[in-house]
Write a protein that holds these residues in place. Sequence first.
Motif, PDB file in Angstrom:
ATOM      1  N   TRP A 138    -105.168  34.278 -12.502  1.00 43.18           N
ATOM      2  CA  TRP A 138    -105.891  33.544 -13.550  1.00 43.18           C
ATOM      3  C   TRP A 138    -105.087  32.305 -13.869  1.00 43.18           C
ATOM      4  O   TRP A 138    -104.055  32.446 -14.467  1.00 43.18           O
ATOM      5  N   GLU A 147    -107.175  39.548 -12.724  1.00 48.36           N
ATOM      6  CA  GLU A 147    -106.526  38.479 -13.496  1.00 48.36           C
ATOM      7  C   GLU A 147    -105.073  38.840 -13.705  1.00 48.36           C
ATOM      8  O   GLU A 147    -104.750  40.001 -13.975  1.00 48.36           O
ATOM      9  N   TYR A 194    -101.806  41.129 -17.802  1.00 50.41           N
ATOM     10  CA  TYR A 194    -100.939  39.963 -18.029  1.00 50.41           C
ATOM     11  C   TYR A 194     -99.503  40.399 -18.297  1.00 50.41           C
ATOM     12  O   TYR A 194     -98.954  40.152 -19.371  1.00 50.41           O
ATOM     13  N   LYS A 225    -103.070  28.479 -18.377  1.00 52.50           N
ATOM     14  CA  LYS A 225    -102.657  29.433 -17.337  1.00 52.50           C
ATOM     15  C   LYS A 225    -102.954  28.918 -15.935  1.00 52.50           C
ATOM     16  O   LYS A 225    -102.747  29.623 -14.945  1.00 52.50           O
ATOM     17  N   TYR A 263     -98.849  38.644 -22.142  1.00 55.03           N
ATOM     18  CA  TYR A 263     -99.314  39.346 -23.341  1.00 55.03           C
ATOM     19  C   TYR A 263     -98.537  40.638 -23.544  1.00 55.03           C
ATOM     20  O   TYR A 263     -98.637  41.293 -24.574  1.00 55.03           O
ATOM     21  N   ASN A 279    -116.740  42.052 -18.009  1.00 53.49           N
ATOM     22  CA  ASN A 279    -115.328  41.691 -18.049  1.00 53.49           C
ATOM     23  C   ASN A 279    -114.700  42.166 -19.353  1.00 53.49           C
ATOM     24  O   ASN A 279    -115.154  41.776 -20.439  1.00 53.49           O
ATOM     25  N   ASN A 290    -106.459  26.290 -22.310  1.00 52.46           N
ATOM     26  CA  ASN A 290    -105.754  27.470 -21.835  1.00 52.46           C
ATOM     27  C   ASN A 290    -104.923  26.981 -20.652  1.00 52.46           C
ATOM     28  O   ASN A 290    -105.459  26.442 -19.684  1.00 52.46           O
TER      29      ASN A 290
HETATM   30  C1  GCB Z   1    -108.679  37.472 -20.065  1.00 51.49           C
HETATM   31  C2  GCB Z   1    -110.080  36.980 -19.959  1.00 51.49           C
HETATM   32  C3  GCB Z   1    -110.140  35.503 -19.644  1.00 51.49           C
HETATM   33  C4  GCB Z   1    -109.132  34.766 -20.508  1.00 51.49           C
HETATM   34  C5  GCB Z   1    -107.730  35.273 -20.152  1.00 51.49           C
HETATM   35  C6  GCB Z   1    -106.623  34.657 -21.011  1.00 51.49           C
HETATM   36  O1  GCB Z   1    -108.368  38.586 -19.917  1.00 51.49           O
HETATM   37  O2  GCB Z   1    -110.833  37.696 -19.035  1.00 51.49           O
HETATM   38  O3  GCB Z   1    -111.432  35.036 -19.862  1.00 51.49           O
HETATM   39  O4  GCB Z   1    -109.204  33.394 -20.359  1.00 51.49           O
HETATM   40  O5  GCB Z   1    -107.682  36.641 -20.367  1.00 51.49           O
HETATM   41  O6  GCB Z   1    -106.119  33.622 -20.653  1.00 51.49           O
HETATM   42  O7  GCB Z   1    -106.306  35.236 -22.036  1.00 51.49           O
END
Ligand code: GCB
Length: 587
Positions: A542, A495, A467, A564, A471, A405, A562
């Motif tokens: 995600w 994701e 994202y 999300k 991001y 990943n 987190n």
């Molecule tokens: C990603 C990762 C994941 C994180 C996510 C995030 O790309 O694969 O493990 O939790 O982003 O929320 O930043």
Amino acid sequence: MKNLSLLVLSYALFAVQGIAAPGDGNSRSQLSLNGEWHFVMDQYDASRGLARGDRPWGKNDRDEYSIDDAPTLHVPGDWNHQREDLKFYEGTIWYGRHFDLKPEGDRRYIIRFGGVSYLANVYVNGKEAVSHEGSFTQFQADITDLVKEGDNYIAVRVNNRREKDRIPAMLFDWFNYGGITRDVTLITLPSRYIKDWFIQLDKHRSDLIHASAVLSDPVAGETIRIDIPELKKTLTLTTDEAGKVQADIPVKRLTRWCPANPKLYSVEISTAADKVVDEIGFRNIEVRGTQVLLNGEPVFLKGISIHEEIAAELRRACTRQDAEMLLNEAQALGVNMIRLAHYQQSEYMVRGAERRGIMIWQEIPVWQAIDFANPQTQEKAIRMLQETITRDKNRCADCFWGIANETRNTPERNRFLARLLQVGKDLDTTRLFVAAFDLAYFDRKEDKFVMHDDFYQNLDLVGINKYMGWYEGWPKAPKDIQWDVCPDKPLLISEFGGEAKYGIRGQEDVAGSWSEDFQARLYRMNLEMFANIRNLVGISPWILYDFRSPTRLHQSLQNGFNRKGLVGDKGDRKQAWYIIHDWYETR
Ligand code: GCB
């Protein structure tokens, strides 16, 4: 040629140690060693003597190390949620417990750990039985020669320190729970037992089942029967000098497993002395061009990513009930696939998903920056993949093996992943190999999304984590954004998403509002953009629930989570949940 690949598969599988089909598919005699175990926190790793519990050893009868009068932790379960003083502990803890046994001469005793986070050294009656590294894969040991009549003592040293050469390594975006986090079982077997079996449909053909089995000892001339009563199939096979049998079983009128009808057949494997019954489904999963075919038909993967956590209780999920709870929420969303992020999850999850008709992407925790240049780390990854495949090779719901990943394109990584992939492919020729990448970017000159990481060519399907709106800002209106990423392969958005705290309502165009409205809009915009991805075969947002992560440092909004999740940590569905739910209803 096909038979040759089956041969390779069988031999390779049996080279990996292990009895298969544990947990609820197993009809064998089992003693649960779950329950209360005494524990001692050993911060400086000083007390090797705890391997022997509170007994004096050698000539010295000082009683310096004692565990029997120590407090207890429940197994299975992480230690962090069980005691305030262990909430953030990373280090060594010794576990110990007694069990009674009346060993019979013609029996073998196998101890099996579903998962210990991260490193385990197991001692039975003071002697080392097995060591294992890696939080998420099952391991076992034959302890027949270590057990005795009456009281037996088992000690486990567990260490969950983050280290550079471990997998995952120093930093990862989930909580580093420690402890004996899955079931512990003592299995009693005949002296010569059925050690492993592999019974799955051919990758491409719907009328041919490949079957193989192996005994615990390499003995020729033994009889192994394989019965599938519902298909009226009975095979009586004779072992070769390696103790193995294998056969192709032609079948007619097979009901293939699929999300709409997750049919499982009862399969019995038996010898004069031993018998296992496994519930096994049959399906074909393959790639044609940029499509994924399930049972010969293109399938769109309606996914969701899940961490093995019960967020509301600040603990790792570990029971059948926990798995059912997570799967219920996923199913309510309307999924036909789950991504078990970022590691193999319990058998309860895998078998539960299979019964519900949910396809599974399972991966090993090769997450971002692990030590790709280190040969020992390479060996660890290989073992993790072998153990992952070994446990679940008979689960037809498992369609995708994930090898990494979000890794960077370097020569070390390429060598590492290439070897890992080869090991995986030699083990299992019946599934698709995948990885998730985060290197796709919007090229302004080319005016489209591209990715320059050719490793993807080696995979059957490519996962892209992206994202947009979180991001990364939008370069233009989502409906106008073109994608040209891995155009010759099926592409899954593995994701996407953004954070919102359940209950906050506010400006939908301001990320800093942390509002459900912002997150919902972000989802709508992403879905609009996905319509332009020609090779898209599915999405896996995600993530299902908000989850704990020490990297999330916003004190009032994240507070160690987190955010999300489509569902908040307490179980409340956010607005974005409904967006995905409704979208899945139309697919
Ligand atoms: C990603 C990762 C994941 C994180 C996510 C995030 O790309 O694969 O493990 O939790 O982003 O929320 O930043």
